[in-house]
Write an enzyme that holds these catalytic residues in place. Structure first.
Site, PDB file in Angstrom:
ATOM      1  N   GLY A  56      45.000  24.110  42.506  1.00 57.07           N
ATOM      2  CA  GLY A  56      43.747  26.005  42.240  1.00 57.07           C
ATOM      3  C   GLY A  56      44.562  26.735  41.414  1.00 57.07           C
ATOM      4  O   GLY A  56      45.737  27.609  41.505  1.00 57.07           O
ATOM      5  N   GLY A  98      42.883  31.227  40.278  1.00 63.25           N
ATOM      6  CA  GLY A  98      42.538  32.072  41.160  1.00 63.25           C
ATOM      7  C   GLY A  98      42.686  33.764  39.794  1.00 63.25           C
ATOM      8  O   GLY A  98      43.607  33.503  38.629  1.00 63.25           O
ATOM      9  N   ALA A  99      42.525  34.516  39.999  1.00 68.71           N
ATOM     10  CA  ALA A  99      42.098  35.214  39.435  1.00 68.71           C
ATOM     11  C   ALA A  99      43.524  35.693  38.707  1.00 68.71           C
ATOM     12  O   ALA A  99      44.159  36.488  37.788  1.00 68.71           O
ATOM     13  CB  ALA A  99      40.843  36.321  39.510  1.00 68.71           C
ATOM     14  N   VAL A 124      47.962  28.387  42.041  1.00 67.48           N
ATOM     15  CA  VAL A 124      48.640  27.699  42.382  1.00 67.48           C
ATOM     16  C   VAL A 124      49.554  26.671  42.307  1.00 67.48           C
ATOM     17  O   VAL A 124      48.048  25.419  42.501  1.00 67.48           O
ATOM     18  CB  VAL A 124      48.251  27.658  44.049  1.00 67.48           C
ATOM     19  CG1 VAL A 124      49.090  27.237  45.683  1.00 67.48           C
ATOM     20  CG2 VAL A 124      47.704  29.197  44.242  1.00 67.48           C
ATOM     21  N   LYS A 167      53.058  30.186  44.093  1.00 66.06           N
ATOM     22  CA  LYS A 167      51.633  30.178  43.768  1.00 66.06           C
ATOM     23  C   LYS A 167      52.423  31.386  41.957  1.00 66.06           C
ATOM     24  O   LYS A 167      53.722  32.172  42.614  1.00 66.06           O
ATOM     25  CB  LYS A 167      51.097  31.675  44.005  1.00 66.06           C
ATOM     26  CG  LYS A 167      50.235  32.504  43.196  1.00 66.06           C
ATOM     27  CD  LYS A 167      48.529  32.929  44.175  1.00 66.06           C
ATOM     28  CE  LYS A 167      48.073  33.436  43.104  1.00 66.06           C
ATOM     29  NZ  LYS A 167      46.683  34.032  44.622  1.00 66.06           N
ATOM     30  N   ASP A 180      38.566  39.622  52.246  1.00 66.08           N
ATOM     31  CA  ASP A 180      37.142  38.313  52.118  1.00 66.08           C
ATOM     32  C   ASP A 180      37.374  37.130  52.614  1.00 66.08           C
ATOM     33  O   ASP A 180      38.053  35.736  51.927  1.00 66.08           O
ATOM     34  CB  ASP A 180      38.305  37.903  49.708  1.00 66.08           C
ATOM     35  CG  ASP A 180      37.443  37.395  49.072  1.00 66.08           C
ATOM     36  OD1 ASP A 180      35.954  37.708  49.423  1.00 66.08           O
ATOM     37  OD2 ASP A 180      37.398  36.946  48.509  1.00 66.08           O
TER      38      ASP A 180
END
Lengths: 324, 242
Positions: A34, A36-37, A41, A54, A145
């Site tokens: 996946g 993200g910003a 990963v 990551k 979060d």
């Protein structure tokens, strides 16, 4: 996005070997998990076995995440975030990419699990989550979060694991990373100071999200009333209403308070279920059933005494008969 | 330790400037004065982004961050851009400090990863505790009209985030074009961003987009604030020394 130009997050192809510049460890990329910003990963193979790796572009934000992971690894007795292995740089075509290596959690997203196994798991998994949060809070941290995407259910017995701990904030500071639906600031129901009640609001919104998988936007005003109506409008949520309400309004100061009340609520539910099914529990019904056996025992004892008395009587007659 | 103040200009606009000075030059000037210029471009759904190169250039020359967003994501973006810009500015300071210790061609990446953790902690600490001044400059040209309610929400959201910090905050609010002038002050420096819902409905929108003059006005406003504070400080020193 930022004003300073940065290397774009490059896709690392399968089979690539990543070798750390400082620690000289090697990792073989297996697949992308996946992105993200702050980076992507990957699942990777190494001497430690399968790990999650990551890769980012900004060493400061990667380092910031590692700071949190290290702190969480130091919490004794409870597994909070993924276990942290190491941080290093990877040089590729003359560019440096910071990366870190952590435990690979082979779990299922929270809502996928609940849809497969049944709604009754929500309450149970929330109990687990609240227990872990209370440990985190005791250590002086707030998750920040908190949302379904950051929660995985792993193994058997099913255990809730935290995936992305990048938003974890020291108590008393301001929460920088959040997702609007789960953020009390967005709903106008509080500030973004990192304190236990901030996380507990998010826990309540995760439950609401289970009732409304598509989520919903905030109203123009009076979100308190709006959210209460949403809870009333869902059969799944209605039974949790007293707890959700208190969490949304910031009435719980500690995760343990919310956990206790949720526990009591779930237990009450189980007793109700038992009564409805007319199954003998541990209460008066059971006591009444055992009583007759006590009576029987006592009457048996009387019988024995009578029998012995009879025998003695006839034996006496026999003895008397002998004398005459 | 006295921790200094971060000064930002936050420009919220939806298009190109068409009057007055070159905004990219004004942004460069602001940077010389120690301010950071951040620009947020608010798009309509389906709007193309190719006419908005200026937004990027203003932020680049103003040492800040730019972001193009649809109105719906504005709240989240405004607070994020502000915080990121703070971090970026602080990292800039730290970077200079490190260079003076490690040598001129050294970067943070030249430190072993374990040492970087301590640098990040310092940056986080400063981002949380430093005082912040934000001068918000809102484009009120005609095409912005229907986006203004969203801008209002976004500013309230920004104040929630900033007030959750430990450091102090001050805001000032300007609109361009103004009613009679190119730039109009809506709110003078204030520690609390409130009552903006009473200001916003009164805003009238005009045809021109004088972004350059707006930035120039923002620099002036900071200069005035600083000189006022200078006077106050002098007065204080005189009093205490007599």
């Amino acid at each position: 996005m930022t004003g300073t130009s940065k290397n774009p997050v490059a896709d690392v192809p399968r089979g690539t070997t990543i070798r750390g510049k400082w620690n000289k460890q090697t990792y073989q990329i297996m697949k992308k998990l996946g992105s993200g910003a702050l980076g992507t990963v990957y699942l990777a193979d190494s001497v430690k076995g399968r790990v999650a790796l990551k890769v980012g572009t900004d060493s400061m934000s990667i380092t910031s995440e590692v700071n949190v992971l290290k702190q969480l690894s130091m919490v004794q007795g409870t597994v909070l975030g993924p276990f942290f292995y190491e941080i290093d740089d990877w040089e590729r075509n003359g560019k440096k990419f910071p990366f870190y290596v952590m435990e690979y959690i082979d779990g299922e997203p929270l809502f996928t699990f609940i849809n497969r196994r049944g709604k009754e798991w929500i309450g149970i998994l929330m109990l687990q989550l609240l227990r872990d949060l209370s440990v985190l809070h005791r250590e002086g941290w707030v998750f920040g979060d908190l949302k379904p995407d950051n929660l995985l259910v792993e193994g058997s017995p099913p255990t809730m694991r935290w995936l992305d701990v990048g938003g974890t904030t020291p108590m008393g500071r301001s929460v920088k990373e959040f997702t609007e639906f789960f953020d009390r600031g967005y709903w106008g129901l509080g500030n973004r100071v990192a304190e236990p009640s901030y996380d507990l609001f998010s826990v309540a919104m995760i439950v609401l999200n289970a009732g409304y998988p598509k989520r919903f936007d905030r109203p123009k005003k009076d979100s308190e009333h709006y959210l209460m109506n949403k809870i009333e409008g869902s059969q799944l949520l209605r039974e949790y209403k007293p707890i959700l309400r208190k969490a949304l309004l910031g009435k719980y100061n500690y995760a343990s308070e919310m956990r206790q009340e949720l526990f009591a609520l779930l237990q009450g539910e189980q007793i109700n279920v038992r009564k409805n099914k007319n199954v003998a529990g541990h209460s008066r019904v059971a006591a009444r059933q055992t009583r007759p056996t006590v009576k029987k025992k006592r009457s048996g004892w009387i019988e024995t005494v009578l029998l012995v008395a009879f025998l003695l009587f006839f034996y006496t007659l026999y003895l008397v008969g002998h004398i005459f | 330790m006295k921790k200094g103040t971060l000064r930002q200009i936050l420009l919220i606009t939806d298009g190109c400037s068409n009057q007055g000075e070159d905004p990219v030059a004004m942004a460069a000037l602001a940077r010389e004065h120690g301010m950071t210029v951040n620009v947020i471009g608010v798009l309509d759904e389906n709007e193309r982004t190719d006419g908005l190169k200026e937004i990027e250039n203003i932020a680049l020359s103003g040492g800040g961050i730019h972001q193009l967003v649809y109105a719906k994501q504005l709240s989240h973006t405004v607070q994020m851009v502000t915080r990121k810009a703070m971090t970026q500015t602080i990292q800039g300071f730290i970077h200079k400090e490190l260079q003076s210790i490690l040598g001129h061609d050294k970067e943070i990446e030249d430190l072993p990863p374990d040492k970087r953790g301590q640098v990040v902690e310092v940056v986080d600490e400063l981002g949380e505790t430093m005082d912040l001044e934000v001068l918000i400059m809102i484009d009120t040209s005609a095409s912005m009209q229907h986006k203004l309610p969203t801008v209002e929400d976004a500013l309230l959201d920004l104040s929630i985030s900033l007030h959750s910090r430990i450091g102090e905050n001050e805001y000032a609010l300007y609109a361009f074009p103004g009613k009679r002038k190119q730039v109009e002050r809506l709110m003078d420096w204030t520690p609390i961003l409130k009552d903006i819902h009473t200001i916003f409905p009164k805003l009238t929108t005009g045809g021109i987009t004088p972004t350059g003059p707006a930035l120039k006005e923002a620099i002036d406003a900071y200069q005035k604030k600083r000189s006022k504070r200078g006077l106050l400080n002098d007065g204080y020193i005189e009093e205490s020394s007599s």
